[in-house]
Design an enzyme around this catalytic site. Structure first.
Site, PDB file in Angstrom:
ATOM      1  N   ARG A  58       0.905  -1.165  -0.114  1.00 56.19           N
ATOM      2  CA  ARG A  58      -0.075  -0.055   0.013  1.00 56.19           C
ATOM      3  C   ARG A  58       0.890   1.193   0.017  1.00 56.19           C
ATOM      4  NH1 ARG A  58      -0.854   4.868   2.637  1.00 56.19           N
ATOM      5  NH2 ARG A  58      -0.748   3.869   4.445  1.00 56.19           N
ATOM      6  N   GLU A  59       1.487   1.551   1.190  1.00 55.07           N
ATOM      7  CA  GLU A  59       2.387   2.942   1.101  1.00 55.07           C
ATOM      8  C   GLU A  59       3.509   2.675   0.072  1.00 55.07           C
ATOM      9  OE1 GLU A  59       2.373   5.637   3.554  1.00 55.07           O
ATOM     10  OE2 GLU A  59       3.818   6.370   2.160  1.00 55.07           O
ATOM     11  N   HIS A  94      -6.832  -0.219   2.364  1.00 53.84           N
ATOM     12  CA  HIS A  94      -6.698   1.127   2.945  1.00 53.84           C
ATOM     13  C   HIS A  94      -7.122   2.196   2.117  1.00 53.84           C
ATOM     14  CE1 HIS A  94      -4.272   5.082   3.644  1.00 53.84           C
ATOM     15  NE2 HIS A  94      -4.396   4.327   4.698  1.00 53.84           N
ATOM     16  N   ARG A 115      -9.968  -0.194  11.444  1.00 55.61           N
ATOM     17  CA  ARG A 115      -9.311   0.858  11.825  1.00 55.61           C
ATOM     18  C   ARG A 115      -9.661   2.222  11.473  1.00 55.61           C
ATOM     19  NH1 ARG A 115      -4.060   3.079   9.229  1.00 55.61           N
ATOM     20  NH2 ARG A 115      -5.825   3.893   8.202  1.00 55.61           N
ATOM     21  N   THR A 118       2.225  12.029   8.860  1.00 49.89           N
ATOM     22  CA  THR A 118       2.349  11.987   7.235  1.00 49.89           C
ATOM     23  C   THR A 118       3.359  12.908   6.637  1.00 49.89           C
ATOM     24  OG1 THR A 118       0.011  11.617   7.779  1.00 49.89           O
ATOM     25  CG2 THR A 118       0.595  12.434   5.353  1.00 49.89           C
ATOM     26  N   HIS A 164       2.076   5.573  12.209  1.00 55.57           N
ATOM     27  CA  HIS A 164       2.700   5.360  10.958  1.00 55.57           C
ATOM     28  C   HIS A 164       3.600   6.559  10.797  1.00 55.57           C
ATOM     29  CE1 HIS A 164       1.868   4.764   6.322  1.00 55.57           C
ATOM     30  NE2 HIS A 164       2.405   6.193   6.559  1.00 55.57           N
ATOM     31  N   HIS A 221       6.501   8.920   8.609  1.00 53.21           N
ATOM     32  CA  HIS A 221       7.374   9.248   7.663  1.00 53.21           C
ATOM     33  C   HIS A 221       8.721   9.775   7.861  1.00 53.21           C
ATOM     34  CE1 HIS A 221       4.921   8.448   3.906  1.00 53.21           C
ATOM     35  NE2 HIS A 221       3.952   8.249   4.877  1.00 53.21           N
ATOM     36  N   HIS A 266      39.176  -1.900  16.231  1.00 52.94           N
ATOM     37  CA  HIS A 266      37.923  -2.795  16.162  1.00 52.94           C
ATOM     38  C   HIS A 266      38.179  -4.152  15.885  1.00 52.94           C
ATOM     39  CE1 HIS A 266      34.933   1.049  16.136  1.00 52.94           C
ATOM     40  NE2 HIS A 266      36.254   1.427  16.131  1.00 52.94           N
TER      41      HIS A 266
HETATM   42  C1  LIG Z   1      -1.466   9.891   3.301  1.00 54.33           C
HETATM   43  C2  LIG Z   1      -1.564   8.841   2.449  1.00 54.33           C
HETATM   44  O1  LIG Z   1      -0.892   8.164   1.704  1.00 54.33           O
HETATM   45  S1  LIG Z   1      -3.374   8.515   2.187  1.00 54.33           S
HETATM   46  C3  LIG Z   1      -3.465   7.128   0.841  1.00 54.33           C
HETATM   47  C4  LIG Z   1      -3.206   7.677  -0.554  1.00 54.33           C
HETATM   48  N1  LIG Z   1      -3.632   6.757  -1.405  1.00 54.33           N
HETATM   49  C5  LIG Z   1      -3.938   6.976  -2.724  1.00 54.33           C
HETATM   50  O2  LIG Z   1      -4.480   8.181  -2.962  1.00 54.33           O
HETATM   51  C6  LIG Z   1      -4.443   5.757  -3.287  1.00 54.33           C
HETATM   52  C7  LIG Z   1      -4.709   6.032  -4.659  1.00 54.33           C
HETATM   53  N2  LIG Z   1      -5.343   7.180  -5.089  1.00 54.33           N
HETATM   54  C8  LIG Z   1      -6.138   7.132  -6.180  1.00 54.33           C
HETATM   55  O3  LIG Z   1      -6.376   6.431  -6.843  1.00 54.33           O
HETATM   56  C9  LIG Z   1      -6.951   8.297  -6.369  1.00 54.33           C
HETATM   57  O4  LIG Z   1      -6.449   9.347  -5.802  1.00 54.33           O
HETATM   58  C10 LIG Z   1      -8.663   8.040  -5.728  1.00 54.33           C
HETATM   59  C11 LIG Z   1      -9.062   6.865  -6.565  1.00 54.33           C
HETATM   60  C12 LIG Z   1      -8.427   7.529  -4.371  1.00 54.33           C
HETATM   61  C13 LIG Z   1      -9.287   9.020  -5.885  1.00 54.33           C
HETATM   62  O5  LIG Z   1      -9.246   9.664  -7.228  1.00 54.33           O
HETATM   63  P1  LIG Z   1     -10.078  11.016  -7.680  1.00 54.33           P
HETATM   64  O6  LIG Z   1     -11.567  10.814  -7.467  1.00 54.33           O
HETATM   65  O7  LIG Z   1      -9.894  11.093  -9.134  1.00 54.33           O
HETATM   66  O8  LIG Z   1      -9.581  12.135  -6.974  1.00 54.33           O
HETATM   67  P2  LIG Z   1      -8.329  12.716  -6.560  1.00 54.33           P
HETATM   68  O9  LIG Z   1      -7.216  11.685  -6.621  1.00 54.33           O
HETATM   69  O10 LIG Z   1      -7.877  13.934  -7.925  1.00 54.33           O
HETATM   70  O11 LIG Z   1      -8.630  13.715  -5.374  1.00 54.33           O
HETATM   71  C14 LIG Z   1      -8.791  13.016  -4.210  1.00 54.33           C
HETATM   72  C15 LIG Z   1     -10.289  13.014  -3.774  1.00 54.33           C
HETATM   73  O12 LIG Z   1     -10.424  12.394  -2.694  1.00 54.33           O
HETATM   74  C16 LIG Z   1     -11.048  13.205  -1.646  1.00 54.33           C
HETATM   75  N3  LIG Z   1     -10.318  12.831  -0.260  1.00 54.33           N
HETATM   76  C17 LIG Z   1      -9.123  12.975  -0.171  1.00 54.33           C
HETATM   77  N4  LIG Z   1      -8.861  12.536   1.002  1.00 54.33           N
HETATM   78  C18 LIG Z   1      -9.795  11.952   1.600  1.00 54.33           C
HETATM   79  C19 LIG Z   1     -10.358  11.101   2.727  1.00 54.33           C
HETATM   80  N5  LIG Z   1      -9.431  10.733   3.540  1.00 54.33           N
HETATM   81  N6  LIG Z   1     -11.576  10.669   2.840  1.00 54.33           N
HETATM   82  C20 LIG Z   1     -12.517  11.278   1.958  1.00 54.33           C
HETATM   83  N7  LIG Z   1     -12.022  11.743   0.935  1.00 54.33           N
HETATM   84  C21 LIG Z   1     -10.847  12.206   0.911  1.00 54.33           C
HETATM   85  C22 LIG Z   1     -10.610  14.618  -2.030  1.00 54.33           C
HETATM   86  O13 LIG Z   1     -11.578  15.486  -1.762  1.00 54.33           O
HETATM   87  C23 LIG Z   1     -10.705  14.318  -3.505  1.00 54.33           C
HETATM   88  O14 LIG Z   1     -12.121  14.536  -3.820  1.00 54.33           O
HETATM   89  P3  LIG Z   1     -12.843  15.206  -4.941  1.00 54.33           P
HETATM   90  O15 LIG Z   1     -11.603  15.921  -5.716  1.00 54.33           O
HETATM   91  O16 LIG Z   1     -13.406  14.543  -6.007  1.00 54.33           O
HETATM   92  O17 LIG Z   1     -13.561  16.423  -4.146  1.00 54.33           O
HETATM   93  O1  LIG Z   2      -3.767   5.331   7.376  1.00 51.71           O
HETATM   94  C1  LIG Z   2      -2.698   5.808   7.917  1.00 51.71           C
HETATM   95  O2  LIG Z   2      -2.805   5.728   9.042  1.00 51.71           O
HETATM   96  C2  LIG Z   2      -1.751   6.510   7.380  1.00 51.71           C
HETATM   97  C3  LIG Z   2      -1.843   6.959   5.923  1.00 51.71           C
HETATM   98  C4  LIG Z   2      -0.626   7.516   5.426  1.00 51.71           C
HETATM   99  O3  LIG Z   2       0.002   7.029   4.532  1.00 51.71           O
HETATM  100  C5  LIG Z   2      -0.127   8.755   5.910  1.00 51.71           C
HETATM  101  O4  LIG Z   2      -0.544   9.587   6.566  1.00 51.71           O
HETATM  102  O5  LIG Z   2       1.129   8.806   5.689  1.00 51.71           O
HETATM  103 ZN   LIG Z   3       2.101   7.377   4.590  1.00 53.18          ZN
END
Ligand SMILES: CC(=O)SCCNC(=O)CCNC(=O)[C@H](O)C(C)(C)COP(=O)(O)OP(=O)(O)OC[C@H]1O[C@@H](n2cnc3c(N)ncnc32)[C@H](O)[C@@H]1OP(=O)(O)O
Ligand SMILES: O=C(O)CCC(=O)C(=O)O
Ligand SMILES: [Zn+2]
Length: 493
Positions: free
Chosen positions: A73-74, A133, A193, A227, A254, A256, A351
């Site tokens: 995932r990460e 996640h 979670r 983060t 978690h 970074h 050493h």
């Molecule tokens: C800190 C971290 O690492 S968190 C985990 C990160 N993981 C990911 O991002 C997984 C891969 N992501 C993706 O494939 C895409 O971002 C998707 C499918 C999740 C969303 O894609 P899209 O709908 O095209 O949106 P995009 O990525 O541009 O923007 C994120 C969207 O999620 C929303 N959003 C962001 N974080 C959250 C959250 N934690 N909970 C709910 N909505 C959220 C934003 O408001 C935005 O929505 P909108 O632009 O439609 O209003």
């Molecule tokens: O889900 C979590 O606790 C961590 C998400 C994440 O990758 C982050 O905040 O850096």
């Molecule tokens: Zn992270």
């Protein structure tokens, strides 16, 4: 308790050493054509207790933690990562084999293939629990549950930065949605979670109130995430300890690594009472990643060897790191904990001597715990006669200490001229030994005329220095004797 590593014979695993290193079991290191190394395992570690054992109070989980392994995932968020299904399966199986408690997978909302891969990995029948996640909304939560994973990790940003610029929702909305999602996932019989993103830049009162609310409705874990990698170990301790007093569920953390604190922060979180640590293999993740699995193992084995050795198959670490390194096309960093090519190489003479006597002098981790080998370097200008004596014995040559010291001077002299390979040092020892017992003189090493000249000059210099030191020592001894006699006489009188 801190480890008192028993110095088991090393297993001869190759770990790619460069010039001038001897491994501890006489096996080849794969790069230097089958050299034999200095056997250090004859002398056992002699430390029976460790005065530096971590202090733990009753909330500490140093001796009872779980790993949520997030390479899939990460780790997929690492700039270079592309995992096809086959690779994901291999990584999941390798992590399972290693003994991680959970395997976290990319959101099924990310893409159709990501969704299918969640389903595939959930069906592998791994011993580790599978998680996916997702964002904090019902549509992602439903998708997650449908993949068949064991649990769902829900996340939403709670710092003003993220509330304003990422999802645009306020705390009231976050709390309401979190409760709806958690109740739904629970009703499906899945583990759930709830985590805040950017916890360390979030308002503490809001955060605690949110966690209290989700704890009350029976969330399995709450998560704290650094983060942006801004937190210090002390801040981590304070936040986790405070949270520990507010919720009764498990606490996942978690970290970074933007400021290099990811492993230290994970350790402090456990000290404060966190129950779960997120890791990824080699620490891969967004930007420069998170707490690495190997780094965490290195840190924790020093804190509680029995727990770590009993729970994880540490000898599999290198295998899983190699697998991931290949998949994301990076090299294992030279200074990687445990598996970096020089993680157990001892070079300087001071050493080397002590290590040859007792490895616990300069090693807090026993390489054989991870199936790794210890190396003693004996081909540099920093090499001392004790290392050369050990090497000569290993080569089967019996020489007096004076002879060993002479050949050490030669090795140092040549190492002053150019870098030496193991074979160079061995040739010097071998030919020096030959010359002691033969009328025909062999050159110690084939040298270019320029090297020969530089070597002769260096040797002269070093011999001059050695002679001067001996003379000085004699003078010191002579001038000290009367004082010693006098004081002895005085005492007797
Ligand atoms: C800190 C971290 O690492 S968190 C985990 C990160 N993981 C990911 O991002 C997984 C891969 N992501 C993706 O494939 C895409 O971002 C998707 C499918 C999740 C969303 O894609 P899209 O709908 O095209 O949106 P995009 O990525 O541009 O923007 C994120 C969207 O999620 C929303 N959003 C962001 N974080 C959250 C959250 N934690 N909970 C709910 N909505 C959220 C934003 O408001 C935005 O929505 P909108 O632009 O439609 O209003
Ligand atoms: O889900 C979590 O606790 C961590 C998400 C994440 O990758 C982050 O905040 O850096
Ligand atoms: Zn992270």
């Amino acid at each position: 308790m801190c480890p008192t590593p028993d110095d088991e014979p090393v297993n001869g695993q190759t770990n790619g050493h460069a010039n001038g290193h001897a491994n501890g079991n006489g096996a080849s290191n794969g790069q230097n054509g089958g050299f034999r190394g200095i056997e250090t395992h004859k002398k056992p570690h002699q430390v029976s207790s460790n005065p530096y054992a971590p202090t733990q109070d009753f909330l500490s989980n140093i001796s009872n933690f779980k790993i949520i392994e997030s390479t899939l995932r990460e780790g997929e968020q690492f700039a270079n990562a592309f995992f096809d299904t086959e690779t994901k399966i291999k990584i999941a199986r390798a992590l399972d084999d290693f003994g991680v408690d959970y395997i976290e997978l990319t959101s099924p909302a990310a893409s159709e293939q990501s969704r299918k891969d969640c389903e595939t990995i959930a069906k592998l029948g791994l011993r580790a629990k599978t998680l996916t996640h997702v964002r904090c909304n019902m549509s992602d939560a439903k998708m997650a549950v449908e993949t068949g994973v064991d649990g769902v990790d829900v996340v939403i940003g709670t710092s003003s930065h993220l509330m304003e610029h990422s999802h645009g929702k306020d705390m009231t909305y976050i709390k309401e949605t979190a409760i709806e999602v958690i109740e739904y996932v629970k009703s499906c019989g899945k583990e759930i979670r709830f985590s805040s993103e950017d916890s360390f830049r979030s308002d503490l009162v809001d955060l605690l109130s949110l966690y209290q609310a989700v704890d009350k409705i029976g969330v399995n874990r709450v998560g704290i995430a650094d983060t942006v990698g801004c937190a210090t170990p002390r801040q981590v301790f304070d936040l986790v300890r405070t949270l520990r007093g507010v919720v009764s569920c498990d606490i996942e953390t978690h970290f970074h690594n933007d400021t290099g604190c990811a492993i230290a922060n994970a350790y402090c979180a456990l000290e404060a009472g966190a129950t779960h640590i997120d890791t990824s293999v080699l620490g891969i993740g967004e930007r420069n990643g998170i707490t690495s699995l190997g780094g965490l193992m290195a840190r924790m084995i020093v804190a509680d060897r029995d727990y770590v050795k009993g729970k994880y198959r540490l000898e599999k670490l290198k295998e899983v790191e190699d697998l991931v390194a290949e998949a994301v096309e990076v090299n294992i960093p030279f200074n990687n904990p445990i598996t970096g090519f020089c993680a157990f190489t001892h070079k300087a003479g001071i050493h080397a001597k002590a290590i040859l006597n007792n490895p616990s002098t300069y090693e807090i981790i026993t390489p054989s715990d991870f199936g790794m080998s210890r190396y003693v370097h004996f081909a540099s200008r920093l090499t001392g006669w004790n290392a050369i004596k050990s090497r000569a014995e290993q080569l089967g040559f019996n020489m007096s200490d004076a002879q060993i010291k002479s050949v050490t001077v030669k090795i140092k002299a040549l190492a002053d001229v150019r870098p030496l390979a193991i074979d160079d040092a061995d040739s010097i020892i071998r030919n020096f030994h030959f010359n002691l017992h033969s009328d025909k003189e062999r050159p110690l090493l084939e040298l270019t005329p320029a090297e020969k000249e530089a070597f002769a000059a260096k040797e002269k210099e070093l011999n001059g220095v050695a002679e001067k030191r001996e003379l000085d020592a004699e003078v010191d001894e002579q001038s000290e004797q009367p004082v010693a006699k006098k004081s002895r006489n005085a005492t007797v009188a």
